[in-house]
Design an enzyme around this catalytic site. Structure first.
Site, PDB file in Angstrom:
ATOM      1  N   GLU A 200      -8.862  -6.015   4.670  1.00 34.17           N
ATOM      2  CA  GLU A 200      -8.638  -5.559   3.297  1.00 34.17           C
ATOM      3  C   GLU A 200      -7.425  -6.240   2.679  1.00 34.17           C
ATOM      4  OE1 GLU A 200      -9.738  -1.065   3.091  1.00 34.17           O
ATOM      5  OE2 GLU A 200      -9.509  -1.595   5.182  1.00 34.17           O
TER       6      GLU A 200
ATOM      7  N   ARG B 208     -12.061  14.695   8.755  1.00 35.29           N
ATOM      8  CA  ARG B 208     -12.769  15.179   7.553  1.00 35.29           C
ATOM      9  C   ARG B 208     -14.208  15.548   7.902  1.00 35.29           C
ATOM     10  NH1 ARG B 208     -11.394  10.122   3.838  1.00 35.29           N
ATOM     11  NH2 ARG B 208      -9.706   9.615   5.250  1.00 35.29           N
TER      12      ARG B 208
ATOM     13  N   ASN C 200       0.874  -1.160   0.000  1.00 37.06           N
ATOM     14  CA  ASN C 200       0.000   0.000   0.000  1.00 37.06           C
ATOM     15  C   ASN C 200       0.918   1.218   0.000  1.00 37.06           C
ATOM     16  OD1 ASN C 200      -1.762   2.045   0.516  1.00 37.06           O
ATOM     17  ND2 ASN C 200      -2.723   1.084   2.299  1.00 37.06           N
TER      18      ASN C 200
ATOM     19  N   ARG D   4      -2.684  -2.043  -3.280  1.00 41.09           N
ATOM     20  CA  ARG D   4      -3.919  -1.323  -2.975  1.00 41.09           C
ATOM     21  C   ARG D   4      -3.869   0.032  -3.699  1.00 41.09           C
ATOM     22  NH1 ARG D   4      -5.244   2.918   1.378  1.00 41.09           N
ATOM     23  NH2 ARG D   4      -7.454   3.100   0.981  1.00 41.09           N
TER      24      ARG D   4
ATOM     25  N   HIS E  47     -13.235   2.641   0.049  1.00 39.71           N
ATOM     26  CA  HIS E  47     -13.311   1.515   0.999  1.00 39.71           C
ATOM     27  C   HIS E  47     -13.989   0.304   0.353  1.00 39.71           C
ATOM     28  CE1 HIS E  47     -13.579   4.592   4.514  1.00 39.71           C
ATOM     29  NE2 HIS E  47     -12.333   4.167   4.407  1.00 39.71           N
TER      30      HIS E  47
END
Ligand code: ADP
Length: 390
Positions: free
Chosen positions: A377, A233, A7, A84, A172
């Site tokens: 994941e 956020r 990643n 990813r 996601h």
């Protein structure tokens, strides 16, 4: 198969070696502060390492991962690499990495300016350091490509969709896809027989409506800023707030970007922290900002769940996952208290246990099912990589 999952972020490379049969991570770690002063952390079967080193570019980071995996006696067993990728643009499924795929990922840099160039560079480095291994790109957006047009369009002039591909993409996706399959298995069904609301709640959070195993709608949008309130956020806000703040305080675009991405959400509301553990503790000790942040986070989440539920004919289960979804009894309870209209009732005992002891269920018998399912994941990236690399 043993798969190295990478990643590559703008200043970090996270890695894990996954055995797709045992589904275990044999080693994992990360290189952070690339371009500043590199820092390596890794754990594996031989030892744990934690050191600083000179790491001006991603190439040195991937080299450090390769060296470490060699020292852990894992390097020869690795048969493929899975990457990813945050934004997949047009891609609707995972893809074998080719120069064309890398060029496309670079071409959509504007969609995710910090991530896409890093992903492309990470793939090029991995090809250089592991030239014989097949590589696969797994996109966070791909699972959401089944959304119908009415769900992915924004109410702005249509030409921005036609000319610039401005639309809801959703993120996601790997997590929503993974927990969909797991939740279906827990219910003894196939994913295509199930309708779910999946809530991935971590530092970034999103909710999806799953119709017969496929995504019908999701809360994140053109970027991962849309939708739910998150750690730092804002989630969805009235866009006119930005015009107002800009006019009143002279904020330019970069300052507004920082405000909505880094200074808002749980952190901005509480004035204390973006971390749900810290906030839960502080709220229980009477910190008003923490109480406001948790209450607002949970209500807005319930409100979004109510909204995207309209994409479904029924809900077989509401599925909580991610660091907050898997661990916060308080958030799950508060969200479900806000979902009375849909009939949800929490079973406090099951909620405190969650996990496998309650067969993942947290709702009372005879009421709509809500459950907790741990996401993974990396495992899904490894499984996709195995399937594509053969
Ligand atoms: P990321 O999106 O970075 O992968 P995670 O999925 O790991 O993040 O989720 C991080 C969030 O999960 C943080 O807000 C953290 O406080 C929260 N979290 C982790 N454990 C707990 C816990 N036991 N109780 C409440 N919140 C928790």
């Amino acid at each position: 198969m043993r798969v190295l999952v990478l990643n590559c972020g703008s200043s970090s490379v996270k890695f894990a070696v996954i055995d797709t049969v045992s589904k275990e991570a044999l080693s994992s770690g990360l290189v952070e502060n690339i371009g500043v002063d590199g820092h390596f952390k890794g754990k594996g079967p031989v030892d744990k390492q934690d050191y600083n080193f000179d790491c001006p570019t991603h190439a040195e980071a991937v080299a450090a991962v390769q060296k470490y995996l060699g020292e852990q006696n894992l390097i020869d067993g690795i048969e493929a690499i899975g990457h990813r990728v945050v934004h997949g643009g047009k891609y609707i499924k995972s893809e074998k990495v080719t120069q064309e795929v890398i060029d496309y990922i670079r071409s959509i840099t504007l969609f995710a300016p910090l991530h896409e160039p890093a992903h492309a560079t990470g793939m090029e480095c991995a090809m250089k350091f592991f030239p014989t291994l097949p590589q696969v790109a797994v996109f966070d957006t791909a699972f959401h490509q089944t959304m119908p047009r009415k769900a992915f369009l924004y109410g702005i002039p249509y030409k921005f969709y036609e000319d610039d591909a401005i639309r809801r993409y959703g993120f996601h996706g790997t997590s929503h896809r993974f927990v969909t399959a797991e939740a279906a298995a827990i219910l003894g069904k196939k994913p295509e027989e199930c309708c779910f609301i999946t809530a991935h709640l971590g530092n970034g959070s999103s909710c999806s409506a799953i119709l017969n195993g496929k995504c019908a709608d999701t809360t994140m949008g053109f970027t991962p800023l849309d939708g739910l309130i998150m750690g730092t956020r804002s989630g969805s806000i009235d866009p006119a707030i930005l015009f107002f703040i800009s006019k009143k305080y002279g904020y330019d675009i970069d300052r507004l970007d920082k405000m909505v991405n880094k200074e808002s959400g749980l952190l901005g509301l509480s004035g204390l922290s973006n971390d749900m553990r810290t906030l839960s503790q502080a709220a229980s000790e009477g910190h008003v900002g923490a109480q406001i942040a948790i209450e607002t986070f949970c209500y807005k989440l319930a409100r979004e769940i109510g909204g995207i539920a309209m994409a479904l004919p029924r809900i077989d289960a509401l599925v909580f996952t991610g660091g907050i979804g898997e661990n916060s009894f308080l958030v799950r309870k508060t969200v479900m208290e806000n979902l009375k209209l849909l009939g949800y009732e929490i079973d406090d005992d099951r909620n405190m246990k969650s996990g496998k002891e309650s067969n993942h269920l947290i709702s009372k018998d005879g009421t709509p099912k809500a459950m907790v399912v741990a996401t993974n994941e990396e495992l899904l990236i490894a499984l996709d990589t195995e399937a594509m690399a053969k």
